[in-house]
Design a protein around this motif. Structure first.
Motif, PDB file in Angstrom:
ATOM      1  N   VAL A  28     -39.928  20.429   6.810  1.00 32.66           N
ATOM      2  CA  VAL A  28     -39.236  20.860   5.595  1.00 32.66           C
ATOM      3  C   VAL A  28     -37.734  20.762   5.864  1.00 32.66           C
ATOM      4  O   VAL A  28     -37.249  21.241   6.890  1.00 32.66           O
TER       5      VAL A  28
ATOM      6  N   SER B  53     -35.722  18.330  -5.686  1.00 33.22           N
ATOM      7  CA  SER B  53     -36.461  18.211  -4.426  1.00 33.22           C
ATOM      8  C   SER B  53     -36.641  16.732  -4.095  1.00 33.22           C
ATOM      9  O   SER B  53     -36.336  15.849  -4.918  1.00 33.22           O
TER      10      SER B  53
ATOM     11  N   ASP C   8     -33.947  21.604   4.423  1.00 34.57           N
ATOM     12  CA  ASP C   8     -33.154  22.429   3.504  1.00 34.57           C
ATOM     13  C   ASP C   8     -31.783  21.772   3.360  1.00 34.57           C
ATOM     14  O   ASP C   8     -30.955  21.831   4.268  1.00 34.57           O
TER      15      ASP C   8
ATOM     16  N   VAL D 105     -28.118  17.999   5.596  1.00 32.15           N
ATOM     17  CA  VAL D 105     -29.186  18.995   5.712  1.00 32.15           C
ATOM     18  C   VAL D 105     -28.647  20.155   6.539  1.00 32.15           C
ATOM     19  O   VAL D 105     -27.991  19.941   7.566  1.00 32.15           O
ATOM     20  N   ARG D 106     -28.899  21.387   6.097  1.00 35.23           N
ATOM     21  CA  ARG D 106     -28.331  22.545   6.809  1.00 35.23           C
ATOM     22  C   ARG D 106     -29.307  23.228   7.759  1.00 35.23           C
ATOM     23  O   ARG D 106     -28.904  23.911   8.697  1.00 35.23           O
ATOM     24  N   ARG D 107     -30.613  23.064   7.546  1.00 34.15           N
ATOM     25  CA  ARG D 107     -31.593  23.576   8.485  1.00 34.15           C
ATOM     26  C   ARG D 107     -32.915  22.849   8.262  1.00 34.15           C
ATOM     27  O   ARG D 107     -33.146  22.246   7.209  1.00 34.15           O
TER      28      ARG D 107
ATOM     29  N   PHE E 273     -37.269  28.039  11.492  1.00 35.02           N
ATOM     30  CA  PHE E 273     -36.221  27.108  11.079  1.00 35.02           C
ATOM     31  C   PHE E 273     -35.150  27.006  12.162  1.00 35.02           C
ATOM     32  O   PHE E 273     -34.831  27.986  12.839  1.00 35.02           O
TER      33      PHE E 273
ATOM     34  N   THR F  61     -34.736  21.492  -1.476  1.00 38.06           N
ATOM     35  CA  THR F  61     -35.524  21.243  -0.277  1.00 38.06           C
ATOM     36  C   THR F  61     -36.278  19.922  -0.404  1.00 38.06           C
ATOM     37  O   THR F  61     -36.508  19.407  -1.500  1.00 38.06           O
TER      38      THR F  61
END
Length: 326
Positions: free
Chosen positions: A183, A99, A185, A144-146, A301, A191
């Motif tokens: 946040v 993280s 992801d 970062v994917r979401r 998200f 995360t």
């Protein structure tokens, strides 16, 4: 341009190729190879977050269509501290990443009083300040994917507190975001949390922490090029916890190295390779910010459709005291 070249001449010898190349700074030329370097957010006039991303996508498309190099600030991730952190992670010093956290503050009352552009569209804390943190994270940890977030502006009316300003004591209209909690992801399966507070009364207190299975890294302010990188090794001796160790600074550009981005681009053009502070990462970071903003409205998200490779790390070796940008 001449003023900028004068400044660059005073920097390290590794920056001199930028001065030797005859490269126009605008993308309107008809040369086969051309270049531009600047912040995407300052290149376009923004009315909405959506328009910012669309304008950036058009810049990327045009650069590819015309065979141009397109770079973007920030380039501080090329400084010694974040190159040191990159090498430590790539060498497995802290093991597998689990993280990361960003926690940073600013005093926007004071900053808006001395820099009125922060009151303009695109001058919010995420676009103007958070972009340094996100670029640093992506350069080290990947795409970062979401993302999701809560964005606030609890003080749309502020008072100019700069006694030297002709507007001292007058109200300022601040329509931009001043607080962001998000946040992230990451594509590699971990995360991160991203916290910015512009409604603080203390000068910037920056903090980036990256957690791994073998240890922890604490990184300095990515708005600067240098700073101490602290390593906390894993330990099960709770009675005698390990003391933070300062990693050796084996990279160059620890001082104020403004201009390192276009200088590195000059090296890239010569070598026919992609530049490190390139359009792909800049667009991806902008899409992350856009997702955070949109998520604050939708409450869910937001997927991030772009991705980018981590920029190639710099070499720590110096030749005759000069660090390479190749």
């Amino acid at each position: 341009i001449q003023n900028e070249q004068g400044k660059l001449r005073e920097q390290k010898a590794a920056l001199t190729p930028w001065l030797e190349l005859d490269i126009p700074l605008e993308t309107t030329g008809t040369r086969e190879v051309s270049a531009t370097f600047g912040a995407v957010m300052s290149t376009v006039a923004l009315d909405t977050v959506k328009q910012a991303l669309e304008e950036a996508a058009e810049l990327v498309r045009l650069s590819e269509e015309k065979g141009l190099y397109l770079g973007s600030a920030p380039d501080t991730f090329l400084g010694s501290s974040f190159q040191t952190a990159r090498k430590a992670i790539d060498d497995g010093l802290i093991g597998e990443i689990t993280s990361c956290t960003v926690a940073a503050n600013r005093d926007l009352n004071f900053l808006c009083s001395i820099s009125s552009f922060l009151l303009m569209p695109g001058g919010g804390i995420c676009y103007d300040y958070g972009v340094y943190y996100l670029t640093a994270l992506v350069s080290i940890l990947g795409s970062v994917r979401r993302a999701c977030g809560i964005v606030r502006n609890p003080y749309p009316l502020r008072t100019n507190c700069n006694p030297s300003s002709p507007d001292f004591g007058k109200e300022m209209i601040h329509k931009n975001e001043s607080q962001v909690s998000a946040v992230l992801d990451f594509a590699d399966g971990f995360t991160g949390t991203f916290q910015l507070n512009g409604d603080s009364i203390i000068f910037d207190q920056a903090g980036i922490t990256i957690y791994g299975t073998r240890g922890i890294l604490r990184l300095p302010d990515p708005n600067q090029f240098g700073g101490e990188v602290l390593y906390l090794p894993a330990s099960f001796d709770f009675a005698n916890p390990p003391k933070p160790q300062s990693l050796p600074d084996i990279f160059g550009f620890s001082d104020n190295s403004r201009g390192i981005g276009p200088a590195e681009m000059a090296h890239a053009i010569r070598a026919g390779r992609p530049c490190r502070a390139g359009k792909e990462m800049a667009y991806h970071v902008l899409e992350i910010i856009t997702a955070i903003m949109k998520s604050s409205e939708t409450g869910s998200f937001c997927e991030i459709h772009s991705s980018c490779e981590r920029p190639r790390p710099l070499k720590p070796e110096a030749l005759n005291g000069v660090f390479s940008l190749d």
